[in-house]
Design a protein around this motif. Structure first.
Motif, PDB file in Angstrom:
ATOM      1  N   PRO A  65      -3.816  11.948  -1.186  1.00 55.08           N
ATOM      2  CA  PRO A  65      -4.186  11.475   0.155  1.00 55.08           C
ATOM      3  C   PRO A  65      -2.988  10.773   0.789  1.00 55.08           C
ATOM      4  CG  PRO A  65      -5.684  10.622  -1.544  1.00 55.08           C
ATOM      5  CD  PRO A  65      -4.514  11.206  -2.255  1.00 55.08           C
ATOM      6  N   GLY A  67      -1.690   8.583   4.502  1.00 57.42           N
ATOM      7  CA  GLY A  67      -1.865   8.073   5.860  1.00 57.42           C
ATOM      8  C   GLY A  67      -0.558   8.289   6.603  1.00 57.42           C
ATOM      9  N   ALA A  68       0.147   7.171   6.888  1.00 60.01           N
ATOM     10  CA  ALA A  68       1.417   7.285   7.622  1.00 60.01           C
ATOM     11  C   ALA A  68       2.616   7.434   6.677  1.00 60.01           C
ATOM     12  CB  ALA A  68       1.604   6.050   8.499  1.00 60.01           C
ATOM     13  N   GLY A  69       2.381   7.335   5.375  1.00 60.91           N
ATOM     14  CA  GLY A  69       3.503   7.458   4.428  1.00 60.91           C
ATOM     15  C   GLY A  69       4.453   6.270   4.492  1.00 60.91           C
ATOM     16  N   SER A  70       3.913   5.080   4.824  1.00 59.83           N
ATOM     17  CA  SER A  70       4.782   3.890   4.910  1.00 59.83           C
ATOM     18  C   SER A  70       4.717   3.045   3.637  1.00 59.83           C
ATOM     19  CB  SER A  70       4.391   3.029   6.111  1.00 59.83           C
ATOM     20  OG  SER A  70       3.154   2.398   5.874  1.00 59.83           O
ATOM     21  N   GLY A  71       3.980   3.514   2.638  1.00 58.68           N
ATOM     22  CA  GLY A  71       3.794   2.744   1.404  1.00 58.68           C
ATOM     23  C   GLY A  71       5.123   2.432   0.728  1.00 58.68           C
ATOM     24  N   ALA A 130       3.111  -6.000   8.401  1.00 52.28           N
ATOM     25  CA  ALA A 130       4.241  -5.828   9.317  1.00 52.28           C
ATOM     26  C   ALA A 130       4.366  -4.371   9.755  1.00 52.28           C
ATOM     27  CB  ALA A 130       5.520  -6.301   8.639  1.00 52.28           C
ATOM     28  N   SER A 131       3.677  -3.463   9.056  1.00 50.69           N
ATOM     29  CA  SER A 131       3.689  -2.040   9.408  1.00 50.69           C
ATOM     30  C   SER A 131       2.529  -1.653  10.319  1.00 50.69           C
ATOM     31  CB  SER A 131       3.618  -1.212   8.115  1.00 50.69           C
ATOM     32  OG  SER A 131       2.459  -1.594   7.373  1.00 50.69           O
ATOM     33  N   THR A 136      -1.819   3.282   8.629  1.00 43.41           N
ATOM     34  CA  THR A 136      -3.208   3.625   8.984  1.00 43.41           C
ATOM     35  C   THR A 136      -4.199   2.718   8.243  1.00 43.41           C
ATOM     36  OG1 THR A 136      -3.473   5.199   7.149  1.00 43.41           O
ATOM     37  CG2 THR A 136      -2.531   6.062   9.208  1.00 43.41           C
ATOM     38  N   ASN A 140      -4.147   1.219   4.509  1.00 44.83           N
ATOM     39  CA  ASN A 140      -4.326  -0.243   4.319  1.00 44.83           C
ATOM     40  C   ASN A 140      -5.453  -0.524   3.326  1.00 44.83           C
ATOM     41  OD1 ASN A 140      -3.775  -1.503   7.763  1.00 44.83           O
ATOM     42  ND2 ASN A 140      -2.433  -0.399   6.391  1.00 44.83           N
ATOM     43  N   ALA A 142      -6.604   1.563   1.006  1.00 43.84           N
ATOM     44  CA  ALA A 142      -6.214   2.063  -0.321  1.00 43.84           C
ATOM     45  C   ALA A 142      -5.245   1.110  -1.018  1.00 43.84           C
ATOM     46  CB  ALA A 142      -5.594   3.447  -0.201  1.00 43.84           C
ATOM     47  N   SER A 145      -3.889  -3.926   1.877  1.00 45.60           N
ATOM     48  CA  SER A 145      -2.700  -4.530   2.489  1.00 45.60           C
ATOM     49  C   SER A 145      -2.943  -5.961   2.940  1.00 45.60           C
ATOM     50  CB  SER A 145      -2.276  -3.700   3.702  1.00 45.60           C
ATOM     51  OG  SER A 145      -1.825  -2.455   3.254  1.00 45.60           O
ATOM     52  N   GLY A 146      -1.880  -6.728   2.868  1.00 43.62           N
ATOM     53  CA  GLY A 146      -1.907  -8.098   3.390  1.00 43.62           C
ATOM     54  C   GLY A 146      -1.009  -8.166   4.614  1.00 43.62           C
ATOM     55  N   GLU A 196      -5.760   2.841  -4.352  1.00 42.49           N
ATOM     56  CA  GLU A 196      -4.523   3.622  -4.154  1.00 42.49           C
ATOM     57  C   GLU A 196      -4.734   5.134  -4.219  1.00 42.49           C
ATOM     58  OE1 GLU A 196      -1.094   2.210  -6.256  1.00 42.49           O
ATOM     59  OE2 GLU A 196      -1.749   0.131  -6.230  1.00 42.49           O
ATOM     60  N   PHE A 202     -11.231   8.137   1.303  1.00 48.85           N
ATOM     61  CA  PHE A 202     -12.053   7.531   2.365  1.00 48.85           C
ATOM     62  C   PHE A 202     -12.067   8.439   3.595  1.00 48.85           C
ATOM     63  CE2 PHE A 202      -9.377   3.899   0.634  1.00 48.85           C
ATOM     64  CZ  PHE A 202     -10.170   3.785  -0.500  1.00 48.85           C
TER      65      PHE A 202
END
Ligand SMILES: Cc1cc2nc3c(=O)[nH]c(=O)nc-3n(C[C@H](O)[C@H](O)[C@H](O)COP(=O)(O)OP(=O)(O)OC[C@H]3O[C@@H](n4cnc5c(N)ncnc54)[C@H](O)[C@@H]3O)c2cc1C
Length: 456
Positions: A65, A67-71, A130-131, A136, A140, A142, A145-146, A196, A202
């Protein structure tokens, strides 16, 4: 080999990407690893996701899965090829219900878009990584995120009321209720938050909203020593004050941002900064900010700058925002850790990081982050070349061991992914690890969901 025809039959040919050029775009995330998937599928509905997972499970094809690939821990990187499920087209806000203080969204909604839409109803979705401008809600959830508002408002987990989840075999379940309270049965929603992409996918998320704070004010406090800054942060909290944000910036980070595009002048004698946001009703903000200013003034600040308007606040926050890009001015590669320790041990953690740094003097280290949560971003900067890379990795391991020794956690908000999976057992004892692996096996017996992540 993945059958493209079967996938096209489920989601339509326009939602299946198979050229190398397209697939390369999905090989990366924020960690700069590169693993090219066999195919990318862009689902538009829960039915699409269910059909693809049922098929993948039957044929034992890995599914990643995305989302935006910012992990920042490799969560969305397809380390074993297979199918990337790109959720950016399932991006509808399905409803905002002001009376219930809830919103229900598809997973591909960008966090800031939800925040902005909620604000139109004078409502507030507090988790603020901050992202937020590009990550997405699905990603977040998965990663749990904080962000900068964690001290006062908590993290993503605290805002997730219910989930629609597609399991590995394609079946669809619903966890939780769209109510603020529910203690019926085990809390499956919490199990999936932070999983994760390894336990289920989801497809709908119901979040809790709060009334939008009327007013926000900001203080930027300059200190000669990090000890003064850490002591001030502790005193703010022990005096029963709860700022919306309480951020720490160390000397190396300050050195990086000097000369970078931002308006605040920081004199050479400044060795630490605290950036503090207070929000609420106008009168309470005024009272709280003056108490915080008083505490700061009693702890040898070199200067206290306050901001009342949105534009003034933006100028002060620019100091924090530019740190990440500015760090690349000192070295081309960065490892960004997100350790979290009990607040009472922050100074000890910073001292131990400094001791460890002495053993690797050629590396550059900058620490900043959410001091109010005990969450410090330790950034190790290094040049290309195996020697420096190895030194950086050794230093990271020392820091993670120290963190656990101090009663902290190796990841406050970025997750484990494949980047930290080798360190999971530093923190999680064997029996707890066994329970986690049993849960994974129960929900995904063939191990098709995000294989290669979380557990080595
Ligand atoms: C500049 C920058 C700043 C950042 N700041 C913060 C910060 O302040 N706080 C913070 O916590 N993180 C931060 N991050 C990390 C990152 O943005 C977060 O982890 C974010 O939640 C990832 O969202 P995404 O949509 O990019 O997810 P991705 O990176 O695409 O995926 C992350 C994980 O979520 C899973 N996933 C995605 N969608 C679904 C779904 N629908 N169902 C199940 N699993 C799914 C993936 O498989 C993967 O494991 C930052 C990253 C960058 C690049």
């Amino acid at each position: 080999m993945v059958s493209l025809n079967a996938l096209k039959g489920f989601v339509g040919k326009e939602n299946v990407l198979s050229t190398l050029e397209d697939r390369i775009c999905y090989a990366y995330d924020g960690t700069k690893q590169k693993y090219i998937p066999d195919v990318v599928v862009r689902p538009r509905s829960t039915q699409h996701v269910s059909d693809v997972l049922r098929f993948a499970n039957e044929h034992e094809i890995p599914v990643y899965p995305r989302g935006a690939g910012s992990g920042l821990t490799g969560g969305a990187v397809p380390v074993q090829g297979g199918i990337v499920l790109d959720f950016t087209h399932m991006n509808k806000i399905l409803e905002i219900v002001p009376e219930d203080l809830t919103a229900t969204v598809e997973p591909g909604v960008v966090t800031q878009i939800l925040q902005n839409e909620a604000a139109k109803y004078k409502l507030f979705y507090p988790p603020d990584p901050a992202s937020a401008a590009f990550s997405t809600i699905g990603g977040n959830v998965a990663e749990c995120s904080g962000g900068i508002t964690g001290l006062k408002y908590g993290v993503t987990r605290d805002y997730i009321l219910s989930l629609e989840v597609v399991l590995a075999d394609g079946s669809v379940i619903h966890t939780g209720r769209k109510t603020l309270k529910s203690v019926t049965g085990y809390d499956l929603t919490r199990l999936f938050v932070g999983s994760e992409g390894t336990l289920g996918v989801f497809t709908q998320i119901t979040v809790k909203l709060l009334p939008l704070p009327e007013k926000i004010e900001t203080l930027l406090v300059f200190f000669a020593t990090p000890q003064d800054a850490v002591r001030t942060a502790s005193l703010i909290i022990s005096n029963n004050l709860l700022p919306r944000a309480l951020e720490f910036i160390d000397k190396s980070s300050i050195d990086c941002i000097k000369g970078y595009k931002q308006e605040v002048q920081i004199p050479d004698e400044v060795n630490a900064l605290l950036l503090i946001d207070v929000d609420g009703k106008e009168t309470s903000v005024k009272a709280e900010i003056s108490l915080i200013e008083k505490i700061a003034m009693e702890n040898q600040p070199l200067r206290v700058v306050s901001a009342k308007t949105a534009q003034e606040r933006d100028t002060l926050w620019e100091v924090r925002r530019v740190i990440s890009p500015a760090l690349y001015n000192i070295a081309p590669f960065k490892i960004n850790e997100d350790i979290c320790v009990p607040r009472s041990r922050i100074l000890e953690a910073l001292n131990r990081i400094a001791e460890s740094h002495k053993r690797y003097p050629s590396l550059k280290v900058a620490n900043f982050g959410h001091i109010g949560d005990g969450n410090i971003h330790v950034n190790i900067m290094y040049d290309e070349g195996d020697k420096q890379r190895m030194q950086a990795e050794n230093m990271i391991e020392e820091i993670l061991r120290t963190t656990v020794e101090l009663g902290g956690t190796i990841s406050g908000e970025h997750g484990i992914g494949n980047v930290k999976s080798a360190f999971l057992s530093l923190e999680i004892p064997p029996q707890e690890l066994r329970i986690m692996k049993d849960i994974k096996h129960l929900l995904d017996p063939k191990g098709i969901l995000n294989p290669g992540k979380m557990f080595v």
